[in-house]
Design a protein around this motif. Structure first.
Motif, PDB file in Angstrom:
ATOM      1  N   VAL A  36       0.846  -1.195   0.000  1.00 56.37           N
ATOM      2  CA  VAL A  36       0.000   0.000   0.000  1.00 56.37           C
ATOM      3  C   VAL A  36       0.883   1.246   0.000  1.00 56.37           C
ATOM      4  CG1 VAL A  36      -1.754   1.304   1.249  1.00 56.37           C
ATOM      5  CG2 VAL A  36      -1.885  -1.200   1.161  1.00 56.37           C
ATOM      6  N   VAL A  37       0.660   2.101  -0.987  1.00 54.31           N
ATOM      7  CA  VAL A  37       1.418   3.344  -1.122  1.00 54.31           C
ATOM      8  C   VAL A  37       0.654   4.510  -0.503  1.00 54.31           C
ATOM      9  CG1 VAL A  37       2.444   4.956  -2.786  1.00 54.31           C
ATOM     10  CG2 VAL A  37       2.524   2.477  -3.209  1.00 54.31           C
ATOM     11  N   GLY A  38      -0.657   4.476  -0.604  1.00 56.92           N
ATOM     12  CA  GLY A  38      -1.475   5.547  -0.057  1.00 56.92           C
ATOM     13  C   GLY A  38      -2.940   5.172  -0.116  1.00 56.92           C
ATOM     14  N   THR A  39      -3.784   5.992   0.452  1.00 58.98           N
ATOM     15  CA  THR A  39      -5.231   5.776   0.431  1.00 58.98           C
ATOM     16  C   THR A  39      -5.935   7.084   0.113  1.00 58.98           C
ATOM     17  OG1 THR A  39      -5.478   6.203   2.809  1.00 58.98           O
ATOM     18  CG2 THR A  39      -5.105   3.919   2.140  1.00 58.98           C
ATOM     19  N   ARG A  40      -7.170   6.957  -0.349  1.00 56.54           N
ATOM     20  CA  ARG A  40      -8.026   8.120  -0.580  1.00 56.54           C
ATOM     21  C   ARG A  40      -9.459   7.692  -0.309  1.00 56.54           C
ATOM     22  NH1 ARG A  40      -6.277   9.690  -6.392  1.00 56.54           N
ATOM     23  NH2 ARG A  40      -4.293   8.871  -5.632  1.00 56.54           N
ATOM     24  N   PRO A  41     -10.336   8.631   0.023  1.00 55.37           N
ATOM     25  CA  PRO A  41     -11.722   8.257   0.340  1.00 55.37           C
ATOM     26  C   PRO A  41     -12.454   7.690  -0.872  1.00 55.37           C
ATOM     27  CG  PRO A  41     -11.216  10.476   1.117  1.00 55.37           C
ATOM     28  CD  PRO A  41     -10.096  10.068   0.219  1.00 55.37           C
ATOM     29  N   HIS A  42     -13.419   6.816  -0.586  1.00 51.48           N
ATOM     30  CA  HIS A  42     -14.280   6.239  -1.613  1.00 51.48           C
ATOM     31  C   HIS A  42     -15.710   6.248  -1.104  1.00 51.48           C
ATOM     32  CE1 HIS A  42     -16.040   2.667  -3.870  1.00 51.48           C
ATOM     33  NE2 HIS A  42     -15.699   3.510  -4.826  1.00 51.48           N
ATOM     34  N   ASP A  43     -16.640   6.517  -1.989  1.00 53.40           N
ATOM     35  CA  ASP A  43     -18.055   6.575  -1.622  1.00 53.40           C
ATOM     36  C   ASP A  43     -18.527   5.195  -1.174  1.00 53.40           C
ATOM     37  OD1 ASP A  43     -20.779   6.873  -1.419  1.00 53.40           O
ATOM     38  OD2 ASP A  43     -21.084   7.615  -3.464  1.00 53.40           O
ATOM     39  N   PRO A  44     -18.880   5.008   0.092  1.00 58.10           N
ATOM     40  CA  PRO A  44     -19.301   3.687   0.568  1.00 58.10           C
ATOM     41  C   PRO A  44     -20.670   3.264   0.045  1.00 58.10           C
ATOM     42  CG  PRO A  44     -19.575   5.314   2.300  1.00 58.10           C
ATOM     43  CD  PRO A  44     -18.877   6.019   1.171  1.00 58.10           C
ATOM     44  N   CYS A 180      -6.487  -2.667 -18.548  1.00 56.51           N
ATOM     45  CA  CYS A 180      -5.475  -2.891 -19.578  1.00 56.51           C
ATOM     46  C   CYS A 180      -4.267  -2.043 -19.215  1.00 56.51           C
ATOM     47  CB  CYS A 180      -6.017  -2.510 -20.949  1.00 56.51           C
ATOM     48  SG  CYS A 180      -7.348  -3.587 -21.546  1.00 56.51           S
ATOM     49  N   ALA A 181      -3.217  -2.685 -18.722  1.00 52.45           N
ATOM     50  CA  ALA A 181      -2.054  -1.973 -18.199  1.00 52.45           C
ATOM     51  C   ALA A 181      -1.138  -1.516 -19.322  1.00 52.45           C
ATOM     52  CB  ALA A 181      -1.295  -2.867 -17.219  1.00 52.45           C
ATOM     53  N   ALA A 182      -0.238  -0.607 -18.971  1.00 50.06           N
ATOM     54  CA  ALA A 182       0.665  -0.015 -19.953  1.00 50.06           C
ATOM     55  C   ALA A 182       1.620  -1.036 -20.561  1.00 50.06           C
ATOM     56  CB  ALA A 182       1.452   1.122 -19.309  1.00 50.06           C
ATOM     57  N   ASP A 183       1.891  -2.125 -19.824  1.00 46.00           N
ATOM     58  CA  ASP A 183       2.819  -3.134 -20.343  1.00 46.00           C
ATOM     59  C   ASP A 183       2.147  -4.135 -21.267  1.00 46.00           C
ATOM     60  OD1 ASP A 183       1.352  -4.728 -18.629  1.00 46.00           O
ATOM     61  OD2 ASP A 183       3.009  -5.193 -17.281  1.00 46.00           O
ATOM     62  N   GLY A 184       0.863  -3.942 -21.572  1.00 50.33           N
ATOM     63  CA  GLY A 184       0.153  -4.825 -22.490  1.00 50.33           C
ATOM     64  C   GLY A 184      -0.616  -5.938 -21.821  1.00 50.33           C
ATOM     65  N   SER A 185      -0.386  -6.153 -20.529  1.00 49.16           N
ATOM     66  CA  SER A 185      -1.117  -7.203 -19.829  1.00 49.16           C
ATOM     67  C   SER A 185      -2.474  -6.685 -19.368  1.00 49.16           C
ATOM     68  CB  SER A 185      -0.304  -7.721 -18.639  1.00 49.16           C
ATOM     69  OG  SER A 185      -0.089  -6.690 -17.694  1.00 49.16           O
ATOM     70  N   VAL A 186      -3.345  -7.621 -18.999  1.00 50.55           N
ATOM     71  CA  VAL A 186      -4.668  -7.292 -18.472  1.00 50.55           C
ATOM     72  C   VAL A 186      -4.749  -7.778 -17.036  1.00 50.55           C
ATOM     73  CG1 VAL A 186      -7.145  -7.752 -18.650  1.00 50.55           C
ATOM     74  CG2 VAL A 186      -5.804  -7.352 -20.717  1.00 50.55           C
ATOM     75  N   TYR A 187      -5.126  -6.887 -16.137  1.00 52.12           N
ATOM     76  CA  TYR A 187      -5.366  -7.253 -14.751  1.00 52.12           C
ATOM     77  C   TYR A 187      -6.860  -7.457 -14.562  1.00 52.12           C
ATOM     78  CZ  TYR A 187      -0.576  -5.938 -13.563  1.00 52.12           C
ATOM     79  OH  TYR A 187       0.795  -5.868 -13.479  1.00 52.12           O
ATOM     80  N   ALA A 188      -7.223  -8.548 -13.899  1.00 49.37           N
ATOM     81  CA  ALA A 188      -8.634  -8.893 -13.739  1.00 49.37           C
ATOM     82  C   ALA A 188      -8.946  -9.263 -12.304  1.00 49.37           C
ATOM     83  CB  ALA A 188      -9.009 -10.052 -14.658  1.00 49.37           C
ATOM     84  N   ASN A 189      -9.963  -8.632 -11.729  1.00 45.19           N
ATOM     85  CA  ASN A 189     -10.499  -9.109 -10.456  1.00 45.19           C
ATOM     86  C   ASN A 189     -11.131 -10.479 -10.694  1.00 45.19           C
ATOM     87  OD1 ASN A 189     -11.237  -5.802  -9.762  1.00 45.19           O
ATOM     88  ND2 ASN A 189     -10.150  -7.045  -8.278  1.00 45.19           N
ATOM     89  N   SER A 190     -10.862 -11.405  -9.798  1.00 46.94           N
ATOM     90  CA  SER A 190     -11.397 -12.761  -9.915  1.00 46.94           C
ATOM     91  C   SER A 190     -12.543 -12.920  -8.927  1.00 46.94           C
ATOM     92  CB  SER A 190     -10.300 -13.787  -9.634  1.00 46.94           C
ATOM     93  OG  SER A 190     -10.823 -15.095  -9.677  1.00 46.94           O
ATOM     94  N   TYR A 191     -13.753 -12.857  -9.428  1.00 45.39           N
ATOM     95  CA  TYR A 191     -14.964 -12.882  -8.594  1.00 45.39           C
ATOM     96  C   TYR A 191     -15.214 -14.271  -8.036  1.00 45.39           C
ATOM     97  CZ  TYR A 191     -19.944 -12.473  -7.501  1.00 45.39           C
ATOM     98  OH  TYR A 191     -21.154 -12.475  -6.868  1.00 45.39           O
ATOM     99  N   ASP A 237       4.026   2.494 -11.778  1.00 44.85           N
ATOM    100  CA  ASP A 237       3.677   1.095 -11.535  1.00 44.85           C
ATOM    101  C   ASP A 237       2.672   0.981 -10.395  1.00 44.85           C
ATOM    102  OD1 ASP A 237       5.313   1.766  -9.418  1.00 44.85           O
ATOM    103  OD2 ASP A 237       6.554  -0.038  -9.525  1.00 44.85           O
ATOM    104  N   HIS A 238       1.966   2.078 -10.121  1.00 46.80           N
ATOM    105  CA  HIS A 238       0.954   2.101  -9.072  1.00 46.80           C
ATOM    106  C   HIS A 238      -0.430   1.870  -9.673  1.00 46.80           C
ATOM    107  CE1 HIS A 238       3.552   4.807  -6.217  1.00 46.80           C
ATOM    108  NE2 HIS A 238       4.205   3.773  -6.675  1.00 46.80           N
ATOM    109  N   PHE A 250      -7.413   2.254  -2.448  1.00 46.16           N
ATOM    110  CA  PHE A 250      -6.014   2.047  -2.088  1.00 46.16           C
ATOM    111  C   PHE A 250      -5.120   2.278  -3.301  1.00 46.16           C
ATOM    112  CE2 PHE A 250      -8.507  -0.410   0.886  1.00 46.16           C
ATOM    113  CZ  PHE A 250      -7.882  -0.204   2.101  1.00 46.16           C
ATOM    114  N   GLU A 251      -4.068   3.048  -3.110  1.00 46.83           N
ATOM    115  CA  GLU A 251      -3.022   3.155  -4.118  1.00 46.83           C
ATOM    116  C   GLU A 251      -1.959   2.142  -3.766  1.00 46.83           C
ATOM    117  OE1 GLU A 251       0.235   6.347  -5.940  1.00 46.83           O
ATOM    118  OE2 GLU A 251      -1.552   7.084  -4.883  1.00 46.83           O
TER     119      GLU A 251
END
Length: 257
Positions: A36-44, A180-191, A237-238, A250-251
């Motif tokens: 974790v690099v940092g946090t910011r508020p999110h609408d709950p 779709c990340a800058a390096d060409g890969s895809v990040y996916a949440n796995s439900y 890379d964040h 979360f950052e």
């Protein structure tokens, strides 16, 4: 069935089967953890279905009938720039900016909505088969998930299907929100797990499995739903990650175990 009810049912089934990941241990992908690099508020109150960062704008799409919307906020200040509601019975899902269009999926309505990225006003619609879950833009094509282990590629202008790829491992995975990340890969949440998969969209190979368990403290996890929402911060890379009804974005960085 509403997605929050479906979340509970699948979590119970996962527990009964003794499965901790989205495909058990059927691959040897590297394991990463979250720094974790940092946090910011999110609408709950936001049932997060999609995050997208474009320049200094953070776009978020939310779900639930009668409570789905798309909103744009200033990435630096967190001030809301604009928001638009999706009328019931539409259930909003993933979003992505492709050129001069912000695309928004719907879950079981089989409709993708093309919006103006500045005003979020609707400019057109396209239809598709099956369910809509996650969406991101990679080069000259869109990448879409439908709750299975298959990604579908689409034309960024017409939304027509141009191809598919299926994971070569972890075939129980239910791919959800995408980035779709800058390096060409895809990040996916796995439900409905607390795992994020890093995928090679050309081959379907799972390049890494990221463990996000414990990211949201147990003391505030009550009343929230699953991890969902991921967007890379340009030039770094964040990543920003959050979840449905989570009070925090979360950052983070993804680092080796």
């Amino acid at each position: 069935m509403e997605r929050n009810r479906r979340s509970l049912a699948v979590v119970v089934l996962v527990s009964m089967l003794g499965i901790t990941g989205c495909g058990a241990s059927d691959d040897d992908s590297p394991r990463l953890h979250i720094e974790v690099v940092g946090t910011r508020p999110h609408d709950p109150r936001a049932f997060t279905e999609g995050l997208e960062v474009d320049g200094n704008v953070l776009y978020e799409g939310t779900g639930m009938p009668g409570a789905s919307d798309v909103r744009a906020t200033d990435l630096t200040t967190g001030n809301e720039l604009t928001r638009t509601q999706l009328p019931a019975p539409y259930f909003g899902e993933g979003i992505t900016k492709a050129g001069a269009t912000l695309w928004q999926l719907t879950w079981q309505n089989r409709v993708a909505i093309a919006r103006d990225p500045a005003t979020l006003a609707e400019r057109g619609r396209a239809s598709y088969d099956g369910e809509g879950w996650g969406l991101c833009t990679r080069a000259d094509r869109l990448v879409m998930s439908n709750g299975t282990d298959t990604l579908t590629f689409r034309d960024p202008v017409t939304f027509a299907t141009t191809g598919t790829v299926t994971l070569t491992s972890r075939n129980r995975a239910r791919l959800n929100e995408l980035d779709c990340a800058a390096d060409g890969s895809v990040y996916a949440n796995s439900y409905p797990t607390d795992e994020i998969l890093r995928i090679d969209p050309e081959t379907g190979h799972v390049l890494a499995v990221i463990d996000a368990r414990g990211l949201l403290p147990a003391t505030v996890r009550a009343g929230t739903d699953v991890l969902n929402g991921i967007a890379q911060l340009p030039g770094t890379d964040h990543f920003l990650i959050t979840g449905k009804y989570w009070p925090t974005i979360f950052e983070v960085r993804f680092v080796p175990d």
